[in-house]
Structure formats: structure tokens, C-alpha cells
Design a protein around this motif. Structure first.
Motif, PDB file in Angstrom:
ATOM      1  N   TYR A 141       0.802  -1.128  -0.050  1.00  0.00           N
ATOM      2  CA  TYR A 141       0.024  -0.155  -0.123  1.00  0.00           C
ATOM      3  C   TYR A 141       0.903   1.368   0.060  1.00  0.00           C
ATOM      4  O   TYR A 141       0.568   2.422  -0.242  1.00  0.00           O
ATOM      5  CB  TYR A 141      -1.072   0.000   1.173  1.00  0.00           C
ATOM      6  CG  TYR A 141      -0.601   0.089   2.634  1.00  0.00           C
ATOM      7  CD1 TYR A 141       0.639   0.161   3.100  1.00  0.00           C
ATOM      8  CD2 TYR A 141      -1.573   0.108   3.717  1.00  0.00           C
ATOM      9  CE1 TYR A 141       0.925   0.232   4.273  1.00  0.00           C
ATOM     10  CE2 TYR A 141      -1.230   0.215   4.885  1.00  0.00           C
ATOM     11  CZ  TYR A 141       0.042   0.092   5.169  1.00  0.00           C
ATOM     12  OH  TYR A 141       0.533   0.275   6.458  1.00  0.00           O
ATOM     13  N   ASP A 142       2.196   0.961  -0.076  1.00  0.00           N
ATOM     14  CA  ASP A 142       3.106   2.216  -0.066  1.00  0.00           C
ATOM     15  C   ASP A 142       3.409   2.304  -1.429  1.00  0.00           C
ATOM     16  O   ASP A 142       4.325   1.601  -1.997  1.00  0.00           O
ATOM     17  CB  ASP A 142       4.234   1.995   0.950  1.00  0.00           C
ATOM     18  CG  ASP A 142       5.094   3.265   1.018  1.00  0.00           C
ATOM     19  OD1 ASP A 142       5.452   3.807  -0.017  1.00  0.00           O
ATOM     20  OD2 ASP A 142       5.821   3.705   1.956  1.00  0.00           O
ATOM     21  N   THR A 193      -1.152  -1.468  -5.984  1.00  0.00           N
ATOM     22  CA  THR A 193      -1.133  -0.803  -4.777  1.00  0.00           C
ATOM     23  C   THR A 193      -2.561  -1.079  -4.145  1.00  0.00           C
ATOM     24  O   THR A 193      -3.600  -0.942  -4.719  1.00  0.00           O
ATOM     25  CB  THR A 193      -1.273   0.923  -5.140  1.00  0.00           C
ATOM     26  OG1 THR A 193      -0.229   1.220  -5.666  1.00  0.00           O
ATOM     27  CG2 THR A 193      -1.153   1.504  -3.753  1.00  0.00           C
ATOM     28  N   ALA A 194      -2.331  -1.526  -3.044  1.00  0.00           N
ATOM     29  CA  ALA A 194      -3.679  -2.041  -2.375  1.00  0.00           C
ATOM     30  C   ALA A 194      -3.354  -2.042  -0.879  1.00  0.00           C
ATOM     31  O   ALA A 194      -2.443  -2.317  -0.415  1.00  0.00           O
ATOM     32  CB  ALA A 194      -3.996  -3.524  -2.894  1.00  0.00           C
ATOM     33  N   ASP A 195      -4.346  -1.879  -0.174  1.00  0.00           N
ATOM     34  CA  ASP A 195      -4.329  -2.224   1.431  1.00  0.00           C
ATOM     35  C   ASP A 195      -4.885  -3.438   1.696  1.00  0.00           C
ATOM     36  O   ASP A 195      -6.105  -3.837   1.617  1.00  0.00           O
ATOM     37  CB  ASP A 195      -5.349  -1.109   2.175  1.00  0.00           C
ATOM     38  CG  ASP A 195      -5.149  -1.040   3.741  1.00  0.00           C
ATOM     39  OD1 ASP A 195      -4.818  -1.965   4.029  1.00  0.00           O
ATOM     40  OD2 ASP A 195      -5.786  -0.103   4.260  1.00  0.00           O
ATOM     41  N   LEU A 196      -4.000  -4.460   2.062  1.00  0.00           N
ATOM     42  CA  LEU A 196      -4.223  -5.790   2.478  1.00  0.00           C
ATOM     43  C   LEU A 196      -5.155  -5.844   3.544  1.00  0.00           C
ATOM     44  O   LEU A 196      -5.931  -6.921   3.701  1.00  0.00           O
ATOM     45  CB  LEU A 196      -3.073  -6.342   2.663  1.00  0.00           C
ATOM     46  CG  LEU A 196      -2.315  -6.566   1.333  1.00  0.00           C
ATOM     47  CD1 LEU A 196      -0.731  -7.124   1.622  1.00  0.00           C
ATOM     48  CD2 LEU A 196      -2.685  -7.467   0.374  1.00  0.00           C
ATOM     49  N   SER A 197      -5.369  -4.781   4.496  1.00  0.00           N
ATOM     50  CA  SER A 197      -6.426  -5.115   5.625  1.00  0.00           C
ATOM     51  C   SER A 197      -7.708  -4.788   5.038  1.00  0.00           C
ATOM     52  O   SER A 197      -8.826  -5.203   5.694  1.00  0.00           O
ATOM     53  CB  SER A 197      -6.134  -3.943   6.488  1.00  0.00           C
ATOM     54  OG  SER A 197      -6.490  -2.621   6.102  1.00  0.00           O
ATOM     55  N   GLN A 198      -8.114  -4.574   3.761  1.00  0.00           N
ATOM     56  CA  GLN A 198      -9.261  -4.509   3.031  1.00  0.00           C
ATOM     57  C   GLN A 198      -9.623  -5.646   2.489  1.00  0.00           C
ATOM     58  O   GLN A 198     -10.646  -5.647   1.856  1.00  0.00           O
ATOM     59  CB  GLN A 198      -9.343  -3.232   2.370  1.00  0.00           C
ATOM     60  CG  GLN A 198      -8.968  -1.822   3.128  1.00  0.00           C
ATOM     61  CD  GLN A 198      -9.939  -1.625   4.451  1.00  0.00           C
ATOM     62  OE1 GLN A 198     -11.432  -1.674   4.228  1.00  0.00           O
ATOM     63  NE2 GLN A 198      -9.357  -1.641   5.579  1.00  0.00           N
ATOM     64  N   GLY A 199      -8.874  -6.639   2.528  1.00  0.00           N
ATOM     65  CA  GLY A 199      -9.414  -7.935   1.966  1.00  0.00           C
ATOM     66  C   GLY A 199      -8.338  -8.262   0.706  1.00  0.00           C
ATOM     67  O   GLY A 199      -7.596  -7.388   0.312  1.00  0.00           O
TER      68      GLY A 199
END
Ligand SMILES: C[S@@+](CC[C@H](N)C(=O)[O-])C[C@H]1O[C@@H](n2cnc3c(N)ncnc32)[C@H](O)[C@@H]1O
Length: 254
Positions: free
Chosen positions: A68-69, A91-97
Motif C-alpha cells: 500500500y506504499d 497498490t492495495a491495502d491488504l487490511s481491506q481484503g
């Protein structure tokens, strides 16, 4: 939670030296049996895990790097492209699935990521891994620390550090040092064959002096956030330390 490029570069040689060579080699042997395998590197940072894996993975492997960075991801992507690797950066926030991030993967890998995760997040990860994909999770911190020579404040400072590791790192309350064992347990419960190996950093002066100093300063800083006076501990002379990690390889049951 953000990680600086400088810190990731500083730790990379120790990470590469610490990895269990047997599990790493097995990842390569298994991937060699697949054609143009897709490797997903979760929380890839500046690409250290991919660089370690590239020493054993087939030349036709395809890579999907996820972080996500965007700045770290950009470094990882540029370095992979520079050596002619087929790479996709997400780019992805893994806390969102996980969405479609794991789709088509032959190997889902991560290094120094799962110890940031909560039980719920690790459960969701195990549920999201495609049945045909292997999982290789390297270098999850396991809470074993030995600093030498010993210092009278070791126990208090390191207990505070571990308590801090269990705080929320963006995935809900982190399992910290217990995360690696929890991942193993959940992967086995999902019917995987799982093997583990310890992969401690063994650091000494002078070669790892800068990493030891930075690590000690980071540990002291978080201990102080929990109201432990770490001044003397921070400034103590140290010759060496051992910091425990666990590597995990999960394959399909045969
Ligand atoms: C300790 S660093 C390890 C980086 C790299 N795997 C390595 O071995 O050098 C953890 C990485 O996970 C990424 N990360 C942390 N939380 C994340 C999240 N919620 N979604 C995506 N990436 C995340 C950070 O940006 C960082 O690059």
C-alpha cells in the motif's frame, strides 16, 4: 504502518542470510514444475523478498507485487524490471481484503508481514489463498531475542517491545510474536501440508553494527511509548544479538 526505504535496505542482507535455505530451495523446486508460475509478493516493500526468491525461482516466473506504499512499490517494480522480470505492481491495502490479488497465483509469498496481522486477518488470508497455490511466509518475528552482553533491563524493555508488537498495525490487534504459529495452525486446519524452520537474525559487530544500533534504538523508542525507561538499555554497548523468526511453507496435501 509505514516502513522507510532506508530501514528495509538496512535489514535486507540480514533477512537474506537468515532465511531457511532448505525451505527456500523447496519453493524453487516446486515452482520449476509449473510453467510461467505466478508469484504474488504481499507487502513487498522495496522488493527484498522477491530478490531472495529470484535466486531459486524459474526465469519465466511472473510476479505480482503488492503494497500500500506506492513509493516502496515503485522501487520494487523498477528493480524487477531492470533485471528483465515480468512484473505487475498493485497498490492495495491488504487490511481491506484480497479481492483478485491472489487470483491465478502459483505461490503466495510474504516476508516480515504476517507478524503485523491479527487473527481475523490471518483467517481471511488463509481462506483467500487459491487451493492450488503454495504459501511461503518468511521471517515472521517469533519473540525470541538474545542481546549480548546481557543488560539488567533486557527483560523489561523486551517485554514492552513485545507488548507493543501486539498493538494494532493496521489489521486489527496484532498477534505479533504469535502470528507465525497462528498462521501455521490455520494453514494446517485448512488441510495444507506445512513445514516450518527458524530463521533468526544472528547479528554481530562490525558487519551488522548499523542494523543492531537501529534495531536497539527502535526497540527502546517503543518501550518508552509504554512508559518503560529504556535510556540505559539504549546506550548499552553490545557485541551481538539474535532475533528469532519463523519461515513457513505450506503446500497442498498429496
Ligand atoms: C516489514 S515490511 C517488509 C517489506 C518486505 N516484504 C521485505 O521483506 O523487506 C512490511 C511491508 O508491508 C507493507 N504493509 C504494511 N501494512 C500493509 C497493508 N495494510 N497493506 C499493504 N501493505 C502493507 C509495508 O508498506 C511494508 O512494505
Amino acid at each position: 504502518m509505514s516502513f522507510s526505504l532506508e530501514w528495509l535496505r538496512l535489514r535486507e542482507p540480514a533477512d537474506h542470510a537468515a532465511r531457511d535455505a532448505g525451505l527456500l530451495a523447496e519453493v524453487g523446486e516446486r515452482l520449476a514444475q509449473r510453467s510461467a508460475p505466478l508469484i504474488v509478493d504481499l507487502g513487498c516493500g522495496a522488493g527484498s523478498n522477491s530478490r531472495a526468491l529470484r535466486s531459486v525461482t524459474p526465469a519465466d516466473a511472473r510476479w505480482r507485487l503488492v503494497d500500500y506504499d506506492p513509493a516502496l512499490l515503485g522501487v520494487a517494480k523498477a528493480e524487477a524490471q531492470a533485471v528483465g522480470v515480468s512484473v505487475e505492481a498493485r497498490t492495495a491495502d491488504l487490511s481491506q481484503g484480497f479481492g483478485d490479488l491472489l487470483a491465478g497465483a502459483d505461490l503466495v509469498s510474504a516476508a516480515a508481514l504476517f507478524d503485523l496481522g491479527s487473527a481475523e486477518w490471518i483467517d481471511s488470508f488463509v481462506a483467500a489463498v487459491p487451493e492450488t497455490a503454495m504459501v511461503y511466509a518468511a521471517l515472521s518475528y517469533d519473540g525470541q531475542e538474545q542481546w549480548s552482553p546481557p543488560h539488567p533491563d533486557d527483560a523489561a524493555v523486551l517485554a514492552a517491545f513485545k507488548a507493543h508488537q501486539r498493538r494494532d498495525k493496521g489489521f486489527g490487534p496484532s498477534l505479533g510474536p504469535e502470528a507465525g504459529d497462528y498462521l501455521v495452525d490455520r494453514l494446517r486446519a485448512a488441510g495444507r501440508d506445512v513445514r516450518t524452520a527458524s530463521s533468526p537474525w544472528r547479528l554481530g559487530r562490525p558487519e551488522s553494527g548499523a542494523l543492531m544500533d537501529e534495531l536497539a534504538s527502535g526497540i527502546a523508542r517503543v518501550a518508552e511509548e509504554l512508559d518503560v525507561d529504556a535510556t540505559a538499555w539504549r546506550n548499552a554497548p553490545r557485541a551481538s544479538c539474535e532475533i528469532g523468526h519463523i519461515d513457513v511453507l505450506a503446500t497442498r496435501k498429496t
